[in-house]
Design an enzyme around this catalytic site. Structure first.
Site, PDB file in Angstrom:
ATOM      1  N   ASP A  84       0.807  -1.218   0.000  1.00 26.74           N
ATOM      2  CA  ASP A  84       0.000   0.000   0.000  1.00 26.74           C
ATOM      3  C   ASP A  84       0.846   1.277   0.000  1.00 26.74           C
ATOM      4  OD1 ASP A  84      -2.573   1.227   0.118  1.00 26.74           O
ATOM      5  OD2 ASP A  84      -2.297   1.621   2.250  1.00 26.74           O
ATOM      6  N   ASP A 106       1.385   5.207  -5.417  1.00 31.72           N
ATOM      7  CA  ASP A 106       0.892   6.528  -5.009  1.00 31.72           C
ATOM      8  C   ASP A 106       1.767   7.644  -5.570  1.00 31.72           C
ATOM      9  OD1 ASP A 106      -0.207   8.718  -3.810  1.00 31.72           O
ATOM     10  OD2 ASP A 106       0.032   8.015  -1.753  1.00 31.72           O
ATOM     11  N   ASN A 233     -10.343   0.841   3.083  1.00 27.79           N
ATOM     12  CA  ASN A 233      -9.061   0.716   3.773  1.00 27.79           C
ATOM     13  C   ASN A 233      -9.164   1.151   5.231  1.00 27.79           C
ATOM     14  OD1 ASN A 233      -8.114   0.089   1.219  1.00 27.79           O
ATOM     15  ND2 ASN A 233      -6.366   1.470   1.337  1.00 27.79           N
TER      16      ASN A 233
END
Length: 289
Positions: A84, A106, A233
């Site tokens: 993540d 990201d 999440n």
């Protein structure tokens, strides 16, 4: 049980009209608690390790990844392994050899054009290896090292037209969007923009992801899923439960030195939190419960 792919769990949830939860792993106890909570709820879950967690483990992914995967393999629950909030391309490339079937890449802090290019490159690399890639557009904010973010400030939230173009240009498999939640909230007071969620769901062909769900009340999560959110999440809520139990134990036993005495109730509290969130994501029963 063998690991299930994140993409499979997300698409199954989307097709059934409910959500799937992804919980952040920091320690072995987190992974064990997530598996236990999923077993109790009778629901699949995603175990995700963030770049920040890897940094906590000295920048080494292998050990925490192997431990988390081992927990998943030993569990009867259907569990996926996800990396993540990856900003480091080298960490992205380390994911596949370590058994991750999916990554959230990201590039949201970059200018839009740079974000598109970096994310498209990450998607191309991941798809060549059969990996499912999530990205973020908008500013969810609140992560460690970031300045506080007003989730309701103009320009923060994800624009549906821009999201449609971004998905088309990058080829991502899922999109994390800014709709009123923020990371690291310890109180569940966030108010989501459900009209925006519905507009985003209509504008993009891929599943939507809600980051910062620890700060979102139960009713808001259910409504968000009904509006089109799929992957939910959760991280801070587990840490809140964990730390609360540790504090309570040490308050009553100031001389104790055996960490198992407080890690057991801490792990149990996290498992209860996991089961609670997973219960929110199930389709409602005919009796409305």
């Amino acid at each position: 049980m063998p690991l299930v792919s994140t993409g499979e769990l997300v698409e199954q949830a989307r097709a059934a009209g409910h959500g799937v939860a992804a919980f952040n792993v920091i320690t072995l106890e987190h992974a064990e608690a997530i598996a236990l909570g999923a077993e109790r709820a009778g629901t699949p879950a995603i175990l995700q390790i963030s770049e920040n967690a890897v940094r906590f483990h000295g920048g080494r992914l292998s050990a925490i990844a192997a431990a988390t995967a081992a927990v998943a393999h030993a569990s009867p629950a259907r569990l996926a392994l996800h990396l993540d909030h990856v900003t480091d391309v080298e960490l992205l490339r380390a994911a596949h050899p370590e058994g991750f079937g999916s990554v959230m890449f990201d590039a949201s802090k970059l200018a839009y054009g740079e974000n598109v290019k970096a994310t498209a490159d990450a998607v191309r690399w991941g798809h060549e290896r059969g990996m499912w890639i999530e990205a973020e557009l908008g500013e969810v904010g609140g992560k460690e090292g970031e300045a506080p973010l007003d989730a309701h400030a103009p320009g923060v939230r994800t624009d549906p037209a821009e999201a449609a173009a971004y998905v088309a240009d990058t080829g991502v498999d899922a999109l994390a969007v800014a709709v009123g939640s923020t990371h690291a909230m310890t109180e569940r007071t966030a108010s989501l923009d459900h009209e925006l969620i519905a507009s985003l769901a209509a504008a993009v062909p891929v599943p939507l992801v809600l980051h910062g769900s620890s700060g979102v009340p139960d009713a808001e999560i259910r409504r968000a899923i009904a509006s089109g959110m799929v992957k939910i999440n959760v991280g801070t809520a587990l840490n809140t439960a964990f730390t609360g139990e540790v504090r309570a134990y040490l308050k009553g036993d100031s001389k104790g030195v055996d960490p198992r005495k407080y890690l057991v109730p801490a792990r149990e509290a996290m498992a209860g939190t996991v089961a609670g969130f997973l219960g929110l994501l199930k389709p409602p029963r005919e009796d409305g419960r």
